[in-house]
Design a protein around this motif. Structure first.
Motif, short mmCIF file in Angstrom:
data_model
loop_
_atom_site.label_atom_id
_atom_site.label_comp_id
_atom_site.label_asym_id
_atom_site.label_seq_id
_atom_site.Cartn_x
_atom_site.Cartn_y
_atom_site.Cartn_z
N ASN A 238 9.14 72.99 -77.71
CA ASN A 238 8.15 72.22 -78.42
C ASN A 238 8.80 70.96 -79.16
OD1 ASN A 238 5.88 73.76 -77.53
ND2 ASN A 238 6.56 75.21 -78.98
N TYR B 233 8.49 69.43 -84.90
CA TYR B 233 6.98 69.41 -85.42
C TYR B 233 6.77 69.83 -86.67
CZ TYR B 233 7.00 74.47 -83.86
OH TYR B 233 7.13 75.66 -83.70
N GLN C 54 2.88 66.54 -84.41
CA GLN C 54 4.07 66.41 -83.72
C GLN C 54 3.77 64.97 -83.17
OE1 GLN C 54 4.17 68.70 -80.10
NE2 GLN C 54 6.36 68.85 -80.48
N ARG D 46 8.64 64.02 -78.22
CA ARG D 46 8.47 65.59 -79.08
C ARG D 46 9.91 65.66 -79.87
NH1 ARG D 46 5.80 69.84 -75.28
NH2 ARG D 46 3.76 69.48 -76.37
#
Length: 137
Positions: free
Chosen positions: A50, A53, A109, A114
């Motif tokens: 991911n 974040y 985020q 990312r």
């Protein structure tokens, strides 16, 4: 006498056949919970899947009671008396959430990249959580 008995039976049959069965459904009402998220509550993290974040957990024992039902989460961020329903993106800030028994985890985020850490909120954020009841088979 027979005619009178038959007439009474016909009237009674019509009276009973016209009865209506009412089904009473008792629904649990929806619940709205208001919470405030402080800027210091956001936790920075990253992982390979991911990227970077921030996340914050909103806990309330009533969320566990609605595990099989719906959850609508919205934020009051822009000081205009309005709420933005999650998920939403504002600029490069992308907000989303996942629900768990007893808590909701909100993710922040960078939507453009990312791997870049998002900007931590500098003011408190009002959260409105609506727990929606539903019936299941």
């Amino acid at each position: 006498m027979k005619k009178l008995t038959i007439l009474m039976l016909c009237i009674a049959t019509l009276g009973l056949a016209s009865c209506k069965k009412d089904t009473i459904v008792q629904n649990t009402p929806n619940i709205t919970i208001y919470k405030t998220i402080q800027p210091s509550a956001w936790v920075a993290t990253s992982d390979a899947a991911n990227g970077s974040y921030l996340y914050v957990d909103i806990s309330d024992n009533r969320i566990e009671q609605y595990e099989d039902d719906g959850i609508i989460l919205s934020f009051a961020r822009f000081n205009d008396d309005g709420y933005d329903a999650l998920p939403f993106t504002y600029g490069t800030d992308s907000y989303s959430y996942s629900s768990f028994p007893g808590r909701i985890r909100v993710y922040l985020q960078n939507s453009a990249n990312r791997n870049l850490a998002p900007v931590r909120p500098t003011a408190s954020i009002g959260a409105r959580i609506v727990l929606v009841t539903s019936s299941s088979d």
